[in-house]
Each structure stands twice: as structure tokens, then as C-alpha cells.
Write a protein that holds these residues in place. Structure first.
Motif, PDB file in Angstrom:
ATOM      1  N   ALA A 242       0.777  -1.346  -0.066  1.00  0.00           N
ATOM      2  CA  ALA A 242      -0.091   0.060  -0.004  1.00  0.00           C
ATOM      3  C   ALA A 242       0.636   1.299   0.098  1.00  0.00           C
ATOM      4  O   ALA A 242       0.431   2.258  -0.463  1.00  0.00           O
ATOM      5  N   ARG A 243       2.171   1.300   0.644  1.00  0.00           N
ATOM      6  CA  ARG A 243       3.084   2.226   0.626  1.00  0.00           C
ATOM      7  C   ARG A 243       4.332   1.747   0.565  1.00  0.00           C
ATOM      8  O   ARG A 243       4.779   0.675   1.448  1.00  0.00           O
ATOM      9  N   LEU A 244       5.271   2.632  -0.174  1.00  0.00           N
ATOM     10  CA  LEU A 244       6.565   2.153  -0.171  1.00  0.00           C
ATOM     11  C   LEU A 244       7.672   3.307  -0.465  1.00  0.00           C
ATOM     12  O   LEU A 244       7.506   3.630  -1.599  1.00  0.00           O
ATOM     13  N   GLU A 245       8.021   3.803   0.601  1.00  0.00           N
ATOM     14  CA  GLU A 245       8.838   5.146   0.666  1.00  0.00           C
ATOM     15  C   GLU A 245      10.171   5.220   1.138  1.00  0.00           C
ATOM     16  O   GLU A 245      10.492   4.368   2.139  1.00  0.00           O
ATOM     17  N   LEU A 246      10.945   5.934   0.054  1.00  0.00           N
ATOM     18  CA  LEU A 246      12.379   6.066   0.692  1.00  0.00           C
ATOM     19  C   LEU A 246      12.587   7.101   1.440  1.00  0.00           C
ATOM     20  O   LEU A 246      12.157   8.440   0.921  1.00  0.00           O
ATOM     21  N   LEU A 247      13.307   7.174   2.535  1.00  0.00           N
ATOM     22  CA  LEU A 247      13.784   8.431   3.127  1.00  0.00           C
ATOM     23  C   LEU A 247      15.591   8.048   3.303  1.00  0.00           C
ATOM     24  O   LEU A 247      15.712   7.027   3.724  1.00  0.00           O
ATOM     25  N   ASP A 248      16.415   8.947   3.202  1.00  0.00           N
ATOM     26  CA  ASP A 248      17.789   9.099   3.171  1.00  0.00           C
ATOM     27  C   ASP A 248      18.156   9.515   4.541  1.00  0.00           C
ATOM     28  O   ASP A 248      17.435   9.878   5.418  1.00  0.00           O
ATOM     29  N   GLU A 249      19.548   8.963   4.905  1.00  0.00           N
ATOM     30  CA  GLU A 249      19.936   9.355   6.205  1.00  0.00           C
ATOM     31  C   GLU A 249      19.838  10.937   6.589  1.00  0.00           C
ATOM     32  O   GLU A 249      19.563  11.234   7.731  1.00  0.00           O
ATOM     33  N   LEU A 250      19.968  11.726   5.603  1.00  0.00           N
ATOM     34  CA  LEU A 250      19.846  13.320   5.999  1.00  0.00           C
ATOM     35  C   LEU A 250      18.450  13.519   6.176  1.00  0.00           C
ATOM     36  O   LEU A 250      18.140  14.505   7.226  1.00  0.00           O
ATOM     37  N   ALA A 251      17.395  13.040   5.543  1.00  0.00           N
ATOM     38  CA  ALA A 251      16.111  13.308   5.704  1.00  0.00           C
ATOM     39  C   ALA A 251      15.590  12.663   7.172  1.00  0.00           C
ATOM     40  O   ALA A 251      14.956  13.410   8.042  1.00  0.00           O
ATOM     41  N   LEU A 252      16.259  11.605   7.634  1.00  0.00           N
ATOM     42  CA  LEU A 252      15.690  11.180   9.036  1.00  0.00           C
ATOM     43  C   LEU A 252      16.755  11.943  10.121  1.00  0.00           C
ATOM     44  O   LEU A 252      16.082  12.136  11.241  1.00  0.00           O
ATOM     45  N   LYS A 253      17.801  12.390   9.773  1.00  0.00           N
ATOM     46  CA  LYS A 253      18.353  13.286  10.686  1.00  0.00           C
ATOM     47  C   LYS A 253      17.656  14.405  10.778  1.00  0.00           C
ATOM     48  O   LYS A 253      17.377  14.952  12.175  1.00  0.00           O
ATOM     49  N   ALA A 254      17.135  15.048   9.751  1.00  0.00           N
ATOM     50  CA  ALA A 254      16.296  16.290   9.914  1.00  0.00           C
ATOM     51  C   ALA A 254      15.089  16.044  10.750  1.00  0.00           C
ATOM     52  O   ALA A 254      14.449  16.844  11.499  1.00  0.00           O
ATOM     53  N   LEU A 255      14.119  14.785  10.465  1.00  0.00           N
ATOM     54  CA  LEU A 255      13.261  14.676  11.339  1.00  0.00           C
ATOM     55  C   LEU A 255      13.372  14.373  12.674  1.00  0.00           C
ATOM     56  O   LEU A 255      12.614  14.561  13.483  1.00  0.00           O
TER      57      LEU A 255
END
Length: 458
Positions: A242-255
Motif C-alpha cells: 500500500a505504501r513504499l517510501e524511501l528516506l535517506d539519512e539526511l531526511a531522517l536526521k532532519a526529522l
């Protein structure tokens, strides 16, 4: 000014001439330039839209339809004198037919407001671009989002449209049925046309049953390329993701800094499965787990509660704002490309390597289950030319791999230059269709493609 006085007489209480609103309606979230429109008009009915277009024809002023202002490619920037037709007051749910899995709405209704209105029906509208965009605007840009991999984007979920042409003529396009083979498909011509062919004034939308069972996972990888490869393998099995999303390390650091979360700061896939039985859900999730571990997943976590699941998807939707917060004083170049699934890992590898080659910092997030991802590059004004060059090289590579210059954000002003390479001779037929439906070039001129309007309107 005589033309504005005529406009105010035509729409008492529905015209805003304030500098702040005129400027707000002359820019979007991603384009670097802004310019105030001549006036902002708030139609409240189809007849109001027709009157606004009649006024525009009489005075030779362009019309830019406006939803929530969340577009990214310069869709709202006025290339010449224009009014903004803000459809936010046309925001009613006109009819819900649960037995037919459809509803009829006005264009200014937002997707969140629609799903709120559907509570108690057992149905929902799945297209979720993150922003609480209006449904008319979502159709105009053929928006998609995190659930597209299972439920499709706007083109898959719009059954019928009412559209007003530049001439003022009202067209009824499509039918409220699941399938039809009747006549030319004019409805889909207006989905994704970005307000350049007509103004959408009513939509008939496909609704879906709420899933009975939901399972949400987070898988973390040593690199972005491994995450992209894992997404391909999951899709290649035919699993009903239903959902399959990519987040890289910079996005996760920001989050982690923006939302006070504690995600591992490694490239990740966020996955979700919807199923009608618990047994099916467990089997699908187990196979997905096996696949991501084969590719080298470092850790896999499951959302154990509904609140944890909600927080996970809130994080995905907040990735852009988290990056904005991490880079204060910067603007963002947001590059939206899509490639065939088999070329996704290659494209992600190229995007990452090109950032390093050009000395840029950037983050990759996206709907990798359908081959679409976004590269977000924070820039200061002096770095804009370098970021623009990066975007051009990224799009050129996507096209060379058989992809597209835009998976979901649309063309607007920024992507026009890539259309000849992507569409070849068919671009001239697009231009002929634009000239046929809007011969005076009044509807959102300069966006998608250019035509030569009547001399008095230049």
C-alpha cells in the motif's frame, strides 16, 4: 483602474486587491520567483467561473486557477497580467454514494476535509500527496503520493469532471461508473493539464473501502542504493504493497531534530500493507521482511500501535519541512523524476553521486514503489545556478533511462524545456489542442507549453 472596477462590480465581496494576497497567489512552494497577480477572485459557483472568464476575455487578462498554493514548478507565477481564480469557496461535498463507491465534490474541497466527511461510511479517498491540497488542484496536476503504489494517483481515481472552457462553455466529461468504452477520453485530457485547458468546477471521485488490517514496517539499510534495490525486489514479487517510501539519512536526521523522533539515521524504506484478512497480512509482511533482509537491511522495525503508525507517516509527510528547519535561510530545489522500476537503483546511485561530484548537499525521498523519487537540494541564492545545473543533469539522466521529467509535480514553468526530448513530435499536437481549447491563451499562459495567442492579448 477601469478593468478592476468592472471586476469588483461583477463580484461584490469576492475580490481581494490587497498586496499580501495578490503576492501570495503569485507564487508557489518551489519556484524561486514571485510576482503579485492583478487581483484575486473567489468564485462561489460555476456561474461565477463563467463570469470571471467572460471578464477576462473582454479585458484580455489571463486567469490562473488556484487551489491551496502547494504546487512546486511555477504553476502560479503570472508570466503576464493575470487574475488568480481562487476556488477555495467552492468546497462542498455535493453527494456521497457509498453503494457505488463514489462521491461528487467541488474543486476547493481539500483531501483531508473529504476524508473527514466520509467518516462512518467505511470508505476513504486514498490519494495522499502530503500537503492538504484541494481536490481540483490535485486533479489539475495529476497528483499522487504515498498510497499511489496500491490505489493509483488522481487519474486513476477521477471518474468524471465538470470543466469550464476559456469560452465559458461547460463540459461534462466522463461518467460515474467503474469502466466505460464510450467515445474519446476527454476527461483525462484535463487531468494533469495544470489549469491551461479549462477550470475544473466539479469532480466525481472513486472511493475505496478502509482496510481491515494494516501492517507498517521500517527497514534501515547501509546505503540508499541498497534501499532502492530492496524496493524493486518487493515490487517484483507482486506483493500488494500500500505504501513504499524511501528516506535517506539526511531526511531522517532532519526529522529526528524537527519531530523529536529517534529513527536510526540510515537510509530507510517505510512500508505498509493493507489486507482483508490477518493471515494474508502476516504472509505478505513476512515475505517483505525476507526480501529486505536479503538485500542487507540492518534493522527492521514494526509499528506496534495505531499511534506509532500515524507518527511514522506523519514523519514521511513532514520530511520537507524538517529539511527546511535543518537549513535555515535556504531555498530548496526539488527535483521530481520517475524511471522504470528496473532502473530505480541506478537512478538513485546517479543522483547521489552527482551531488558529490557537484559539491552539493541534498536529500532523497520518494515513492520508490512506483519509480518516483525527489531530490531536495538546499541552496543559498548564489548557489541557484549550480542547483539548476544539477536538476537539468538529473532530468536528462531520467529521460535517458526511459523515465519522465516529472512523476507527479507537473511541468509548470520549470520543466517545459524537457518536453521536446520526452514527447517529440507529439508536443506539437499538445500545442494544437491548447490552441483549439484556449485560442486566446488566457488560461494559465506560459505553463506546460507556449502558444501564440491573439495579438491583442500579448
Amino acid at each position: 483602474m477601469e478593468k478592476l472596477e468592472a471586476l469588483r462590480r461583477l463580484f461584490p465581496g469576492q475580490v481581494d486587491l490587497s498586496e499580501s494576497e495578490r503576492l501570495r497567489h503569485g507564487k508557489d512552494e518551489g519556484y524561486p520567483e514571485a510576482k503579485p497577480v492583478l487581483a484575486v477572485v473567489y468564485p462561489e459557483s460555476v456561474e461565477d467561473v463563467q463570469k470571471a472568464l467572460q471578464w477576462a476575455r473582454e479585458w484580455g487578462v489571463a486567469v490562473i486557477p488556484f487551489g491551496a498554493g502547494t504546487s512546486l514548478e511555477g504553476h502560479l507565477y503570472p508570466v503576464r497580467e493575470a487574475i488568480s481564480l481562487d476556488l477555495s469557496r467552492m468546497n462542498r461535498v455535493l453527494r456521497v454514494q457509498p453503494q457505488d463507491f463514489l462521491c461528487v465534490v467541488e474543486p476547493g474541497l481539500t483531501r483531508k476535509a473529504l476524508n473527514e466527511a466520509l467518516k462512518g461510511t467505511g470508505l476513504f479517498f486514498p490519494v495522499d500527496p502530503g500537503a492538504d491540497a484541494t481536490l481540483g488542484g490535485m486533479a489539475a496536476t495529476n497528483a499522487s503520493g504515498t498510497t499511489t503504489v496500491r490505489y493509483g494517483g488522481m487519474r486513476h481515481n477521477v471518474l468524471a469532471l465538470q470543466v469550464v472552457l476559456a469560452s465559458g462553455e461547460v463540459l461534462e466529461l466522463g461518467r460515474g461508473v467503474r469502466k466505460t468504452s464510450s467515445g474519446y477520453d476527454l476527461k483525462d485530457l484535463f487531468i494533469g493539464s495544470e489549469g491551461t485547458l479549462g477550470v475544473i468546477t466539479r469532480l466525481t471521485l472513486r472511493l475505496h473501502p478502509l482496510p481491515e488490517h494494516v501492517h507498517t514496517l521500517r527497514a534501515f539499510f547501509p546505503g540508499v542504493e541498497e534501499a532502492a534495490e530492496a524496493s524493486y525486489r518487493v515490487m517484483a514479487t507482486g506483493l500488494p504493497v500500500a505504501r513504499l517510501e524511501l528516506l535517506d539519512e539526511l531526511a531522517l536526521k532532519a526529522l529526528n531534530r524537527y519531530l523529536s523522533t529517534d529513527f536510526p539515521e540510515k537510509p530507510a524504506l517505510f512500508l505498509e500493507f493493507h489486507a482483508s484478512t490477518r493471515e494474508a497480512l502476516e504472509a505478505e509482511s513476512a515475505l517483505a521482511l525476507e526480501l529486505v533482509e536479503e538485500v542487507g537491511a540492518l534493522t527492521v522495525e514494526a509499528a506496534k500501535t495505531e499511534e506509532e503508525r500515524r507518527r511514522q507517516w506523519e514523519a514521511r509527510h513532514q520530511a520537507y519541512w524538517a529539511l527546511v528547519h535543518l537549513f535555515p535561510g535556504h531555498r530548496f530545489m526539488i527535483i521530481d523524476t520517475a524511471v522504470p522500476l528496473s532502473r530505480l537503483a541506478e537512478m538513485v546511485r546517479y543522483a547521489q553521486g552527482l551531488l558529490q561530484e557537484m559539491g552539493l548537499e541534498g536529500s532523497m525521498v520518494g515513492h520508490v514503489g512506483d519509480g518516483n523519487f525527489h531530490t531536495l537540494v538546499p541552496i543559498l541564492p548564489e548557489d541557484y545556478p549550480k542547483a539548476e545545473a544539477y536538476a537539468e543533469r538529473l532530468v536528462e539522466r531520467a529521460l535517458a533511462l526511459g523515465g519522465t521529467c516529472t512523476g507527479e509535480h507537473g511541468v509548470g514553468l520549470r520543466k517545459k524545456k524537457f518536453l521536446p526530448k520526452e514527447h517529440g513530435d507529439s508536443l506539437e499536437w499538445m500545442r494544437k489542442l491548447k490552441t483549439l481549447l484556449d485560442p486566446e491563451g488566457l488560461l494559465n499562459p506560459g505553463k506546460v507549453l507556449d502558444i501564440s495567442p491573439s495579438p491583442r492579448y500579448i
